[in-house]
Design a protein around this motif. Structure first.
Motif, short mmCIF file in Angstrom:
data_model
loop_
_atom_site.label_atom_id
_atom_site.label_comp_id
_atom_site.label_asym_id
_atom_site.label_seq_id
_atom_site.Cartn_x
_atom_site.Cartn_y
_atom_site.Cartn_z
N ASP A 131 0.83 -1.19 0.00
CA ASP A 131 0.00 0.00 0.00
C ASP A 131 0.87 1.25 0.00
OD1 ASP A 131 -2.06 1.77 0.25
OD2 ASP A 131 -2.20 1.54 2.43
N THR A 154 -0.56 4.22 -0.60
CA THR A 154 -1.49 5.35 -0.63
C THR A 154 -1.51 6.19 0.65
OG1 THR A 154 -3.28 3.92 0.10
CG2 THR A 154 -3.03 4.22 -2.27
N CYS A 155 -0.64 5.87 1.61
CA CYS A 155 -0.57 6.70 2.81
C CYS A 155 -0.03 8.10 2.43
CB CYS A 155 0.32 6.01 3.82
SG CYS A 155 1.10 7.07 4.99
N GLN A 156 -0.68 9.14 2.94
CA GLN A 156 -0.36 10.50 2.49
C GLN A 156 1.08 10.92 2.77
OE1 GLN A 156 -1.72 12.39 0.31
NE2 GLN A 156 -3.08 10.62 0.29
N THR A 157 1.59 10.59 3.96
CA THR A 157 2.96 11.03 4.27
C THR A 157 3.95 10.34 3.35
OG1 THR A 157 2.90 9.39 6.02
CG2 THR A 157 2.62 11.67 6.68
N LEU A 158 3.65 9.06 3.04
CA LEU A 158 4.52 8.33 2.13
C LEU A 158 4.49 8.95 0.73
CD1 LEU A 158 6.30 5.98 1.27
CD2 LEU A 158 4.28 4.55 1.13
N GLN A 212 3.83 11.99 -0.07
CA GLN A 212 4.54 13.26 -0.05
C GLN A 212 6.05 13.03 -0.15
OE1 GLN A 212 3.03 16.33 -0.26
NE2 GLN A 212 5.15 16.86 -0.70
N ASP A 213 6.53 12.02 0.57
CA ASP A 213 7.96 11.70 0.49
C ASP A 213 8.35 11.25 -0.91
OD1 ASP A 213 8.28 12.33 3.10
OD2 ASP A 213 8.25 10.27 3.85
N ILE A 214 7.45 10.49 -1.56
CA ILE A 214 7.74 10.03 -2.93
C ILE A 214 7.83 11.24 -3.86
CG2 ILE A 214 6.76 8.78 -4.91
CD1 ILE A 214 5.75 6.67 -2.97
#
Lengths: 190, 133
Positions: A157, A159-163, A165-167
């Protein structure tokens, strides 16, 4: 559509609607060759031959919600005003490849825009689709793949927002590294 | 915060942040959380749907609303783009048109959080071309 990133987002919608589960976006740009080329490739349903012949006609669409479609015609327009062109290859049940060629130096060539943001939207809304993005310039090449990212992070997954943003930060950093310009051009809502 | 350049950096950062658990992992059933669909066809993209979608992705997360934000095709309201469909758990979906950042903020604060309706609702009985025939 003020940036090429938005055009890409629009064309990729066609691939998503064609039930593709693997979509690749590759951009090649070169100042030396005065080239800016976008290739979008999917493994979706493909386009039937009779539609393919007329695909840049705005009144040809397979959609039933409205009887016209401007995605391909707009991309064609934006490519042709710079002296470029588009080419579409498609085989039913195998997939489609859309190639758009622009003159990099032409004053009417749109800036690339927020491509990392486009990738974020695509990942967030289509967790089941594998996206591949690669960008080549005179100074180097950068590739991003959702499959590889999932493997390295050992998760299914993204789709986590913080992830996400890091991408986005990671993609932007790497693109700046290879001298991609026009990334910071943002679109405003109406 | 160190710069993230490679996937290895990304992984390291994930591990550091494991404590900040994402609310969405707790609610896996989409019927039990708010669903926001942003209409993202040529018409929507040209009118700023990308900005609106980013706003919902970021703000719903930041304001701790358990929600899933996805994109959808053209809903047939090209004149009113950007349009979004919001479905609160157990309720019928509501379509909002002319969504700019200000209205998007109202939709989160009023409609999603308290159920109070805001301007810009497109009535569901509005006819689209394929239904007319």
């Amino acid at each position: 559509m003020k940036t090429l990133a938005l055009n890409i987002l629009d064309i990729v919608q066609n691939s998503i609607r064609a039930k593709a589960d693997k979509i690749s976006i590759s951009i090649t740009e070169s100042v030396k060759e005065d080239l800016f080329r976008i290739i979008i490739e999917d493994n979706g349903n493909g386009i039937p031959e009779e539609i393919l012949k007329n695909v840049s006609d705005p009144f040809i669409t397979t959609r039933t919600r409205r009887r016209m479609g401007l995605g391909i015609p707009l991309l064609k327009y934006h490519a042709e005003i710079t002296g470029g062109r588009i080419e579409i290859f498609s085989e039913e049940k195998k997939g489609t490849r859309v190639i758009a060629v622009f003159s990099k130096k032409h004053i009417d060539r749109q800036p690339l825009g927020d491509i990392a943001g486009v990738i974020r939207i695509l990942i967030a809304s289509n967790p089941g689709i594998e996206f591949l993005y690669s960008h080549q310039t005179d100074s180097g090449i950068y590739s991003f793949s959702t499959k590889e990212t999932k493997e390295v992070l050992e998760t299914d997954d993204l789709t986590c927002q913080t992830l996400l943003q890091d991408i986005v930060d990671m993609i932007n950093g790497n693109l700046t590294e290879i001298n991609v310009s026009g990334l910071d051009i943002k679109e405003k809502a109406i | 915060m160190s710069k993230i350049a490679t996937l290895a950096d990304l992984k390291k950062r994930r591990e550091e942040m494991k404590t900040g658990l994402d609310i969405r992992t707790k609610a896996l059933d989409p019927e039990s959380i708010v669903q926001v669909k942003v209409s993202m066809a040529t018409c929507g993209i040209a009118s700023g749907a990308k900005t609106i979608m980013e706003f919902f992705l970021e703000q719903l997360d930041r304001r701790n609303v358990a929600a899933v934000v996805t994109q959808t095709g053209c809903m047939g309201y090209c004149y009113a783009e950007p349009t979004i469909e919001v479905k609160l758990p157990g309720q019928d979906p509501v379509v909002f048109g002319y969504v700019d950042l200000k209205r998007a903020d109202q939709i989160i604060e009023k409609y999603i959080k308290t159920g109070e309706l805001v301007d810009g609702i497109i009535p569901v009985n509005y006819q689209i071309i394929d239904l007319k025939e």
